[in-house]
Design a protein around this motif. Structure first.
Motif, PDB file in Angstrom:
ATOM      1  N   THR A   1       0.825  -1.349  -0.025  1.00 16.05           N
ATOM      2  CA  THR A   1       0.059  -0.254  -0.020  1.00 16.05           C
ATOM      3  C   THR A   1       1.055   1.096  -0.203  1.00 16.05           C
ATOM      4  OG1 THR A   1      -1.515  -1.169   1.279  1.00 16.05           O
ATOM      5  CG2 THR A   1      -1.742   1.193   1.083  1.00 16.05           C
ATOM      6  N   VAL A   2       0.500   2.115  -0.865  1.00 13.64           N
ATOM      7  CA  VAL A   2       1.433   3.393  -1.157  1.00 13.64           C
ATOM      8  C   VAL A   2       0.352   4.579  -0.843  1.00 13.64           C
ATOM      9  CG1 VAL A   2       2.840   4.666  -2.783  1.00 13.64           C
ATOM     10  CG2 VAL A   2       2.804   2.108  -2.559  1.00 13.64           C
ATOM     11  N   GLU A   3       1.085   5.470  -0.027  1.00  9.18           N
ATOM     12  CA  GLU A   3       0.202   6.697   0.087  1.00  9.18           C
ATOM     13  C   GLU A   3       0.796   7.618  -0.954  1.00  9.18           C
ATOM     14  OE1 GLU A   3      -2.530   7.055   1.867  1.00  9.18           O
ATOM     15  OE2 GLU A   3      -2.350   4.972   2.618  1.00  9.18           O
ATOM     16  N   THR A   4       0.193   8.265  -1.849  1.00  2.00           N
ATOM     17  CA  THR A   4       0.763   9.201  -2.775  1.00  2.00           C
ATOM     18  C   THR A   4       0.023  10.451  -2.755  1.00  2.00           C
ATOM     19  OG1 THR A   4      -0.721   8.754  -4.615  1.00  2.00           O
ATOM     20  CG2 THR A   4       0.889   7.142  -4.281  1.00  2.00           C
ATOM     21  N   ASP A   5       0.501  11.382  -3.480  1.00  2.00           N
ATOM     22  CA  ASP A   5      -0.064  12.621  -3.600  1.00  2.00           C
ATOM     23  C   ASP A   5      -1.731  12.796  -4.281  1.00  2.00           C
ATOM     24  OD1 ASP A   5       1.829  13.943  -2.195  1.00  2.00           O
ATOM     25  OD2 ASP A   5       3.119  14.233  -4.058  1.00  2.00           O
ATOM     26  N   TYR A   6      -1.983  11.421  -4.812  1.00  2.00           N
ATOM     27  CA  TYR A   6      -3.006  11.254  -5.441  1.00  2.00           C
ATOM     28  C   TYR A   6      -4.098  10.062  -4.932  1.00  2.00           C
ATOM     29  CZ  TYR A   6      -0.908  14.013  -8.845  1.00  2.00           C
ATOM     30  OH  TYR A   6      -0.142  14.880  -9.818  1.00  2.00           O
ATOM     31  N   GLY A   7      -3.656   9.951  -3.615  1.00  2.00           N
ATOM     32  CA  GLY A   7      -4.560   8.967  -2.877  1.00  2.00           C
ATOM     33  C   GLY A   7      -3.764   7.631  -2.589  1.00  2.00           C
ATOM     34  N   THR A   8      -4.407   6.670  -1.984  1.00  2.00           N
ATOM     35  CA  THR A   8      -3.780   5.208  -1.768  1.00  2.00           C
ATOM     36  C   THR A   8      -4.046   4.496  -2.928  1.00  2.00           C
ATOM     37  OG1 THR A   8      -4.400   5.671   0.773  1.00  2.00           O
ATOM     38  CG2 THR A   8      -3.765   3.357  -0.025  1.00  2.00           C
ATOM     39  N   VAL A   9      -2.728   3.742  -3.008  1.00  2.00           N
ATOM     40  CA  VAL A   9      -2.634   2.800  -4.447  1.00  2.00           C
ATOM     41  C   VAL A   9      -1.923   1.562  -3.861  1.00  2.00           C
ATOM     42  CG1 VAL A   9      -1.692   2.569  -6.581  1.00  2.00           C
ATOM     43  CG2 VAL A   9      -2.180   4.863  -5.625  1.00  2.00           C
ATOM     44  N   GLU A  10      -2.749   0.368  -4.321  1.00  2.00           N
ATOM     45  CA  GLU A  10      -2.321  -0.813  -3.837  1.00  2.00           C
ATOM     46  C   GLU A  10      -1.387  -1.246  -4.985  1.00  2.00           C
ATOM     47  OE1 GLU A  10      -3.827  -3.904  -1.847  1.00  2.00           O
ATOM     48  OE2 GLU A  10      -4.371  -2.853  -0.286  1.00  2.00           O
ATOM     49  N   ILE A  11      -0.132  -1.570  -4.861  1.00  2.00           N
ATOM     50  CA  ILE A  11       0.660  -2.006  -6.162  1.00  2.00           C
ATOM     51  C   ILE A  11       1.429  -3.355  -5.824  1.00  2.00           C
ATOM     52  CG2 ILE A  11       1.452   0.387  -6.346  1.00  2.00           C
ATOM     53  CD1 ILE A  11       4.037  -0.265  -5.527  1.00  2.00           C
ATOM     54  N   PRO A  12       2.015  -4.178  -6.810  1.00  2.00           N
ATOM     55  CA  PRO A  12       2.454  -5.448  -6.762  1.00  2.00           C
ATOM     56  C   PRO A  12       3.936  -5.026  -5.774  1.00  2.00           C
ATOM     57  CG  PRO A  12       2.031  -5.084  -8.808  1.00  2.00           C
ATOM     58  CD  PRO A  12       1.774  -3.824  -8.271  1.00  2.00           C
ATOM     59  N   ALA A  13       4.028  -6.024  -4.802  1.00  2.00           N
ATOM     60  CA  ALA A  13       5.185  -5.992  -3.946  1.00  2.00           C
ATOM     61  C   ALA A  13       6.523  -6.161  -4.681  1.00  2.00           C
ATOM     62  CB  ALA A  13       5.114  -7.005  -2.655  1.00  2.00           C
ATOM     63  N   ASP A  14       6.391  -6.810  -5.934  1.00  2.00           N
ATOM     64  CA  ASP A  14       7.464  -7.016  -6.694  1.00  2.00           C
ATOM     65  C   ASP A  14       7.136  -6.886  -8.018  1.00  2.00           C
ATOM     66  OD1 ASP A  14      10.179  -7.725  -7.556  1.00  2.00           O
ATOM     67  OD2 ASP A  14       9.688 -10.026  -7.393  1.00  2.00           O
ATOM     68  N   PRO A  15       6.945  -5.563  -8.477  1.00  5.69           N
ATOM     69  CA  PRO A  15       6.436  -5.152  -9.921  1.00  5.69           C
ATOM     70  C   PRO A  15       7.582  -5.834 -10.855  1.00  5.69           C
ATOM     71  CG  PRO A  15       7.326  -3.292  -8.696  1.00  5.69           C
ATOM     72  CD  PRO A  15       7.197  -4.492  -7.833  1.00  5.69           C
ATOM     73  N   GLN A  16       6.995  -6.507 -11.935  1.00  3.77           N
ATOM     74  CA  GLN A  16       7.822  -7.026 -13.156  1.00  3.77           C
ATOM     75  C   GLN A  16       7.691  -6.123 -14.329  1.00  3.77           C
ATOM     76  OE1 GLN A  16      10.072  -9.767 -12.527  1.00  3.77           O
ATOM     77  NE2 GLN A  16       9.362  -9.245 -10.346  1.00  3.77           N
ATOM     78  N   ARG A  17       6.691  -5.276 -14.474  1.00  2.00           N
ATOM     79  CA  ARG A  17       6.511  -4.823 -15.849  1.00  2.00           C
ATOM     80  C   ARG A  17       6.125  -3.297 -15.281  1.00  2.00           C
ATOM     81  NH1 ARG A  17       6.289  -7.864 -20.191  1.00  2.00           N
ATOM     82  NH2 ARG A  17       5.003  -6.380 -21.222  1.00  2.00           N
ATOM     83  N   ILE A  18       7.289  -2.562 -15.759  1.00  2.00           N
ATOM     84  CA  ILE A  18       7.153  -1.176 -15.125  1.00  2.00           C
ATOM     85  C   ILE A  18       6.929  -0.029 -16.485  1.00  2.00           C
ATOM     86  CG2 ILE A  18       8.362   0.701 -13.746  1.00  2.00           C
ATOM     87  CD1 ILE A  18       9.074  -1.449 -11.817  1.00  2.00           C
ATOM     88  N   VAL A  19       6.147   0.675 -16.402  1.00  2.43           N
ATOM     89  CA  VAL A  19       6.023   1.915 -17.278  1.00  2.43           C
ATOM     90  C   VAL A  19       6.577   2.979 -16.491  1.00  2.43           C
ATOM     91  CG1 VAL A  19       4.594   3.522 -18.334  1.00  2.43           C
ATOM     92  CG2 VAL A  19       4.381   1.061 -19.025  1.00  2.43           C
ATOM     93  N   ALA A  20       7.541   3.664 -17.151  1.00  2.00           N
ATOM     94  CA  ALA A  20       8.072   4.866 -16.488  1.00  2.00           C
ATOM     95  C   ALA A  20       7.915   5.990 -17.326  1.00  2.00           C
ATOM     96  CB  ALA A  20       9.831   4.594 -16.320  1.00  2.00           C
ATOM     97  N   LEU A  21       7.025   7.180 -16.743  1.00  4.48           N
ATOM     98  CA  LEU A  21       6.690   8.200 -17.379  1.00  4.48           C
ATOM     99  C   LEU A  21       7.797   9.218 -16.860  1.00  4.48           C
ATOM    100  CD1 LEU A  21       2.726   7.909 -17.154  1.00  4.48           C
ATOM    101  CD2 LEU A  21       4.082   7.301 -18.814  1.00  4.48           C
ATOM    102  N   GLU A  22       7.372  10.507 -17.466  1.00  6.21           N
ATOM    103  CA  GLU A  22       8.341  11.512 -16.918  1.00  6.21           C
ATOM    104  C   GLU A  22       8.826  11.401 -15.643  1.00  6.21           C
ATOM    105  OE1 GLU A  22       9.042  16.303 -17.653  1.00  6.21           O
ATOM    106  OE2 GLU A  22       6.895  15.681 -17.274  1.00  6.21           O
ATOM    107  N   PHE A  23      10.027  11.658 -15.324  1.00 11.01           N
ATOM    108  CA  PHE A  23      10.922  11.455 -14.128  1.00 11.01           C
ATOM    109  C   PHE A  23      11.038  10.207 -13.654  1.00 11.01           C
ATOM    110  CE2 PHE A  23       9.146  15.840 -14.218  1.00 11.01           C
ATOM    111  CZ  PHE A  23      10.640  16.591 -14.411  1.00 11.01           C
ATOM    112  N   GLY A  24      10.407   9.118 -14.276  1.00  8.33           N
ATOM    113  CA  GLY A  24      10.586   7.812 -13.697  1.00  8.33           C
ATOM    114  C   GLY A  24      11.554   7.023 -14.374  1.00  8.33           C
ATOM    115  N   THR A  25      12.247   7.680 -15.507  1.00  5.20           N
ATOM    116  CA  THR A  25      13.267   7.019 -16.453  1.00  5.20           C
ATOM    117  C   THR A  25      14.298   6.788 -15.431  1.00  5.20           C
ATOM    118  OG1 THR A  25      12.209   8.032 -18.485  1.00  5.20           O
ATOM    119  CG2 THR A  25      14.494   6.892 -18.469  1.00  5.20           C
TER     120      THR A  25
END
Length: 324
Positions: free
Chosen positions: A43-67
């Motif tokens: 569970t991740v608390e972001t500036d856009y609310g709470t998001v549940e993400i995979p504990a071990d993500p395998q397929r990541i899309v990196a938008l601006e500033f994620g690269t």
């Protein structure tokens, strides 16, 4: 002299919101901590609310500033923002060019391309003034995969802290935090070891614009890092006020006459852009005391997006300080 808006890709100020991670996985807690099982979530608390993400993500899309985040983590993304050669080393640019582009350099997001990439996580950083725009974008992205956006308000520590939060999200927090700690320790070490040079020398950081030049303020990019070190900076940056830089015409180059050392911005491959090259060729530039003294130096990663890049900036500044 005139003031201008920040260059595309960066803004002023400081600050970033914190991230908290809480494991919600099923099964044995110790086993999940060591090797997350398929289906485990965080569970991740972001500036856009709470998001549940995979504990071990395998397929990541990196938008601006994620690269930068996935590059430093050694992660191969399934989609990236269109790479701009000036932001990366030749090796990094070649590597990024092999991944599907899902966001243009002008920041337009291709939802269809993201869906085709079949990500299990989408990450990105957002300038604070674009928050409202990205609320709707995130809702659309969430229909494809869990999406983590963090806002930032700054071209200094705020930006670096934001990418640090993204590094934690993709499982690279330990390395990124070590870079932050190293930065903070080296700031203290350099400030102490070269206290006299920093106090007795006046510095300036510049870049060229079309027919003009800019002197970077103490609240942005390499100017902010110099300020953090306690460096005395040219009075030429003062008219910037709260803006990221003060702008001058070529006829006003002598505003830099008080600078004993001048840094000029380069891209990640240590090349100045054509506008900065034009500045360095000006006749008035050649008569500046710093130029005549041989104290004009390139500064790579001035616009440091991560603490690893900021440490490279410290390396370059320290090399100059050693020679003073």
């Amino acid at each position: 002299m005139q003031q201008k808006a920040p260059r595309s890709g960066l803004v002023l100020g400081a600050g970033a919101l914190a991230l908290s991670l809480t494991l919600t996985a099923c099964g044995d807690a110790q086993e999940a901590a060591d090797t997350p099982a398929q289906g485990d979530t965080v569970t991740v608390e972001t500036d856009y609310g709470t998001v549940e993400i995979p504990a071990d993500p395998q397929r990541i899309v990196a938008l601006e500033f994620g690269t930068e985040v996935v590059l430093e983590a050694g992660i191969e993304p399934v989609g990236v923002i269109e790479p701009v050669a000036t932001l990366y080393t030749a090796e990094e640019f070649e590597q990024l060019s092999t991944y599907p582009v899902v966001q243009s350099a002008s920041l337009e997001i291709n939802m269809e391309a993201i869906a085709e990439a079949q990500p299990d996580l989408i990450i990105g950083g957002v300038r604070v003034e674009s928050h409202d725009e990205y609320v709707g974008i995130r809702e659309d992205l969430e229909k494809i995969a869990p999406t983590v956006f963090f806002d930032f308000d700054g071209a200094g520590s705020g930006l670096r802290n934001m990418t640090l939060e993204l590094s934690r999200v993709v499982g690279d927090g330990e390395r990124a935090e070590a870079e932050q700690q190293r930065f903070e320790e080296r700031v203290e070490e350099i400030s102490t070891a070269y206290a006299d040079q920093l106090a007795d020398t006046t510095f300036a950081l510049v870049f060229g614009v079309d027919g003009e030049f800019a002197v970077v303020n103490t609240n942005a990019w390499g100017g902010e890092i110099l300020h953090t070190l306690g460096a005395k900076q040219s009075k030429a940056q003062q008219p910037a006020g709260e803006n990221f830089a003060a702008f001058y015409s070529y006829e006003e180059i002598d505003e830099l006459s008080d600078a004993d050392v001048i840094f000029y911005e380069t891209d990640a491959q240590e090349n100045p852009d054509p506008f900065t090259e034009a500045l360095l060729e000006q006749k008035l530039w050649q008569s500046l005391p710093a130029v005549e003294a041989g104290q004009v130096h390139p500064l790579r990663y001035s616009a440091a997006r991560t603490y690893a890049q900021a440490n490279i900036v410290l390396d370059q500044i320290e090399e100059v300080l050693k020679g003073l």
